[in-house]
Motif scaffolding. Sequence first.
Motif, PDB file in Angstrom:
ATOM      1  N   MET A  37       0.840  -1.212   0.000  1.00 38.36           N
ATOM      2  CA  MET A  37       0.000   0.000   0.000  1.00 38.36           C
ATOM      3  C   MET A  37       0.870   1.255   0.000  1.00 38.36           C
ATOM      4  N   SER A  38       1.991   1.202   0.751  1.00 34.74           N
ATOM      5  CA  SER A  38       2.814   2.398   0.854  1.00 34.74           C
ATOM      6  C   SER A  38       3.408   2.777  -0.505  1.00 34.74           C
ATOM      7  N   ASN A  39       3.723   1.762  -1.335  1.00 32.81           N
ATOM      8  CA  ASN A  39       4.253   2.063  -2.657  1.00 32.81           C
ATOM      9  C   ASN A  39       3.211   2.725  -3.549  1.00 32.81           C
ATOM     10  N   ILE A  40       1.951   2.360  -3.363  1.00 34.98           N
ATOM     11  CA  ILE A  40       0.867   2.991  -4.139  1.00 34.98           C
ATOM     12  C   ILE A  40       0.812   4.480  -3.793  1.00 34.98           C
ATOM     13  N   VAL A  41       0.819   4.764  -2.498  1.00 34.66           N
ATOM     14  CA  VAL A  41       0.752   6.166  -2.049  1.00 34.66           C
ATOM     15  C   VAL A  41       1.994   6.934  -2.527  1.00 34.66           C
ATOM     16  N   ARG A  42       3.153   6.284  -2.432  1.00 36.64           N
ATOM     17  CA  ARG A  42       4.399   6.918  -2.888  1.00 36.64           C
ATOM     18  C   ARG A  42       4.302   7.306  -4.362  1.00 36.64           C
ATOM     19  N   LEU A  43       3.823   6.360  -5.173  1.00 37.29           N
ATOM     20  CA  LEU A  43       3.738   6.596  -6.613  1.00 37.29           C
ATOM     21  C   LEU A  43       2.747   7.704  -6.934  1.00 37.29           C
ATOM     22  N   VAL A  44       1.593   7.681  -6.258  1.00 38.75           N
ATOM     23  CA  VAL A  44       0.581   8.723  -6.485  1.00 38.75           C
ATOM     24  C   VAL A  44       1.160  10.086  -6.111  1.00 38.75           C
ATOM     25  N   TRP A  45       1.791  10.152  -4.953  1.00 39.60           N
ATOM     26  CA  TRP A  45       2.325  11.427  -4.469  1.00 39.60           C
ATOM     27  C   TRP A  45       3.449  11.931  -5.374  1.00 39.60           C
ATOM     28  N   PHE A  46       4.305  11.018  -5.817  1.00 43.40           N
ATOM     29  CA  PHE A  46       5.435  11.395  -6.678  1.00 43.40           C
ATOM     30  C   PHE A  46       4.938  12.006  -7.989  1.00 43.40           C
ATOM     31  N   ASP A  47       3.893  11.408  -8.536  1.00 41.65           N
ATOM     32  CA  ASP A  47       3.363  11.879  -9.815  1.00 41.65           C
ATOM     33  C   ASP A  47       2.561  13.167  -9.656  1.00 41.65           C
ATOM     34  N   LEU A  48       1.928  13.303  -8.494  1.00 42.14           N
ATOM     35  CA  LEU A  48       1.033  14.440  -8.265  1.00 42.14           C
ATOM     36  C   LEU A  48       1.796  15.702  -7.814  1.00 42.14           C
ATOM     37  N   LYS A  49       2.916  15.468  -7.128  1.00 40.83           N
ATOM     38  CA  LYS A  49       3.657  16.566  -6.485  1.00 40.83           C
ATOM     39  C   LYS A  49       3.974  17.734  -7.427  1.00 40.83           C
ATOM     40  N   PRO A  50       4.500  17.470  -8.643  1.00 44.48           N
ATOM     41  CA  PRO A  50       4.825  18.618  -9.507  1.00 44.48           C
ATOM     42  C   PRO A  50       3.605  19.470  -9.859  1.00 44.48           C
ATOM     43  N   ASP A  51       2.415  18.860  -9.863  1.00 42.27           N
ATOM     44  CA  ASP A  51       1.197  19.619 -10.178  1.00 42.27           C
ATOM     45  C   ASP A  51       0.854  20.615  -9.070  1.00 42.27           C
ATOM     46  N   LEU A  52       1.397  20.376  -7.887  1.00 42.61           N
ATOM     47  CA  LEU A  52       1.032  21.219  -6.743  1.00 42.61           C
ATOM     48  C   LEU A  52       2.097  22.269  -6.430  1.00 42.61           C
ATOM     49  N   LYS A  53       3.106  22.341  -7.284  1.00 41.57           N
ATOM     50  CA  LYS A  53       4.207  23.282  -7.009  1.00 41.57           C
ATOM     51  C   LYS A  53       4.434  24.234  -8.165  1.00 41.57           C
ATOM     52  N   PRO A  54       3.683  25.295  -8.327  1.00 36.81           N
ATOM     53  CA  PRO A  54       2.452  25.623  -7.601  1.00 36.81           C
ATOM     54  C   PRO A  54       1.250  25.010  -8.319  1.00 36.81           C
ATOM     55  N   PRO A  55       0.105  24.937  -7.679  1.00 33.96           N
ATOM     56  CA  PRO A  55      -1.064  24.256  -8.275  1.00 33.96           C
ATOM     57  C   PRO A  55      -1.818  25.130  -9.285  1.00 33.96           C
ATOM     58  N   VAL A  56      -1.102  25.602 -10.299  1.00 34.20           N
ATOM     59  CA  VAL A  56      -1.673  26.594 -11.218  1.00 34.20           C
ATOM     60  C   VAL A  56      -2.918  26.071 -11.930  1.00 34.20           C
ATOM     61  N   TRP A  57      -2.801  24.874 -12.503  1.00 36.10           N
ATOM     62  CA  TRP A  57      -3.927  24.399 -13.320  1.00 36.10           C
ATOM     63  C   TRP A  57      -5.163  24.112 -12.464  1.00 36.10           C
ATOM     64  N   ILE A  58      -4.956  23.755 -11.202  1.00 36.88           N
ATOM     65  CA  ILE A  58      -6.113  23.515 -10.324  1.00 36.88           C
ATOM     66  C   ILE A  58      -6.783  24.855 -10.002  1.00 36.88           C
ATOM     67  N   ILE A  59      -5.947  25.837  -9.681  1.00 37.92           N
ATOM     68  CA  ILE A  59      -6.502  27.162  -9.366  1.00 37.92           C
ATOM     69  C   ILE A  59      -7.209  27.748 -10.593  1.00 37.92           C
ATOM     70  N   MET A  60      -6.626  27.506 -11.778  1.00 39.03           N
ATOM     71  CA  MET A  60      -7.265  28.008 -13.004  1.00 39.03           C
ATOM     72  C   MET A  60      -8.633  27.368 -13.207  1.00 39.03           C
ATOM     73  N   GLU A  61      -8.741  26.087 -12.907  1.00 36.60           N
ATOM     74  CA  GLU A  61     -10.041  25.400 -13.013  1.00 36.60           C
ATOM     75  C   GLU A  61     -11.057  26.044 -12.065  1.00 36.60           C
ATOM     76  N   TRP A  62     -10.581  26.376 -10.861  1.00 33.32           N
ATOM     77  CA  TRP A  62     -11.478  27.013  -9.887  1.00 33.32           C
ATOM     78  C   TRP A  62     -11.918  28.389 -10.392  1.00 33.32           C
ATOM     79  N   VAL A  63     -10.953  29.117 -10.954  1.00 29.96           N
ATOM     80  CA  VAL A  63     -11.278  30.454 -11.472  1.00 29.96           C
ATOM     81  C   VAL A  63     -12.294  30.341 -12.611  1.00 29.96           C
ATOM     82  N   VAL A  64     -12.054  29.391 -13.502  1.00 34.49           N
ATOM     83  CA  VAL A  64     -12.985  29.188 -14.624  1.00 34.49           C
ATOM     84  C   VAL A  64     -14.381  28.874 -14.090  1.00 34.49           C
TER      85      VAL A  64
END
Lengths: 255, 315
Positions: free
Chosen positions: A1-28
């Motif tokens: 299970m820990s490897n699943i979380v590691r992989l998800v976090w590793f892939d997701l992390k660059p999207d959150l630094k900074p979370p531009v596309w998420i904030i843009m979706e909210w703005v839209v």
Amino acid sequence: MSNIVRLVWFDLKPDLKPPVWIIMEWVVFLVQVGVYGAIITQLVNNPLVGDYRQFFAVGLLIMITFDMGSHTGRHFVEHAHEGRLPYLLSLPISRTQLFLTIALQGGAELALMLAVPLTITLLIIGNLTLVSVAACVLTLFWLGFGVAGLMLALSFIAFKSSDLYTAIVTGLSAIIIRFSTVLYPFIVLPPQYASAAAFSPLTYGSDLVRFILGFDPGILLNPYYAVVVLTALAVSTLGLGAVLVQRLVEGVKSA
Amino acid sequence: MHAVETAGLTKQYGKVFALRNLDFTINENEIMVLLGPNGSGKTTLLLILATVLKPSSGYAKVMSLDVTAQPTRVRRILGISFQEARGFWRHKPADILRFHANVCGVPKAERDTLIESLLKDLELWDARNKLFMHLSGGQAKRLEVAKVFVQRPKFAIIDEPTSQVDLRGKRKIWAQILKLRKEGSTILVATNEVREAEYLADRVTVLDEGRKVVCDTVRQLKDSITGGDIVELEVEVTEPQILEKALTELEGTVKVTNRGGNRFKAYVSMAESWVPKMTDVCYQNKARISSIRITEPSLDDVFLHFTGRALREDS
């Protein structure tokens, strides 16, 4: 299970630094509801629908959910095209865990995308009970998983031809969104349009969310049907996707 | 027990065979080099052993584990460096190695030290905080092989370890591969670089069109070419025709040509055993040797000998 979380976090992390596309979706979303929603509400004056902006806001939530579900499938195809899939397939995790990783990452992205739009929608509608919020979140995730499963199952076409996959997904997306009750209530639809909308999973997702949030049941499809359809969709497509990953996927680049 | 064993291994894409009935073994703690031109089936074999591809028929076992029946267990003991660096293109080299080490179970206590030392040794330290997409081809390749070195698996698969890497980088990667073997790993390297194969291999398997052509040590492969060694000889002799005849009749001689005056060129098998016999013949014929130059066949010549085609023509 820990490897699943590691992989998800590793892939997701660059999207959150900074979370531009998420904030843009909210703005839209804010602009859509605040500007377009305000204008379209002046034009739609149907006593059956009531405040159209509320109806419209739920429709937008469903469209974000659909987009994120599709994104999960596309993400998987991109992994194959970028050559990352063979690496993932060589890691010391089972194929089932790899599939769970893809699904969990899609779920995490959906949660991030929906956090602000869902809060705004709930505030607009004013239905903020614990049960309604939980049921609403559950429905959106169930729909998201169903769409993601559908796109993942279709993604295997991309191993043969990425052009064919793009054509099918684009066509399917257009049909599924347009021929649904995302933006229009079922009861006002012309018969031919209504027949087509009955086949769209988004119809059931949007009507179930509206039912949970207290919209007039008279303008919606039967919520029990919606629960059955969404469950069948999520279980069958995710099951199919899991089997395909387990048995068929090979880390080759598509033609 | 072999570390790796395949029998009748076949991989077919439609009507095209990438591998045909391959019987192949690697001994424990051995560096096996797969040599062959592009499209010979090297990468397909590596990907099957890494459980990324599934064989069409036959079987492959890694440390007695069947790659089809026990793929997850196989993946726990192997590490693979792919031919092309696989793109986590928005991540930094140090993060990529840290993630890989973490997923592959490298103990936390040694992870950071190991990564730092590898990044420095492979000259990636200055690029450690660059995004993957900003690395040069050579840097990306060095990062790709670094994954295996940080993981230190029981069975390491390295596909073209030094393609796009400069000579200095090549030497560093080769040293790391030898160090990995010293630490107990069994290593399979695929390459079409002859020099790399000669430098690293305990044994070489030559593949061509999905088939195993030959498998042996570099020495044995070279010696197996009849007349593969070339001895160029310059002597002081009064009757060169008699000496030429005597050299031609020597055991191991394939052909002797007179290159004018007292210069001869002999095509022989196993020069190391031919030369002492040749010096005896020269002594008997009162010929004084002025110079000897021995050229042994390259693995290119080995490939040409066994397949009838040059390795480089296809690569």
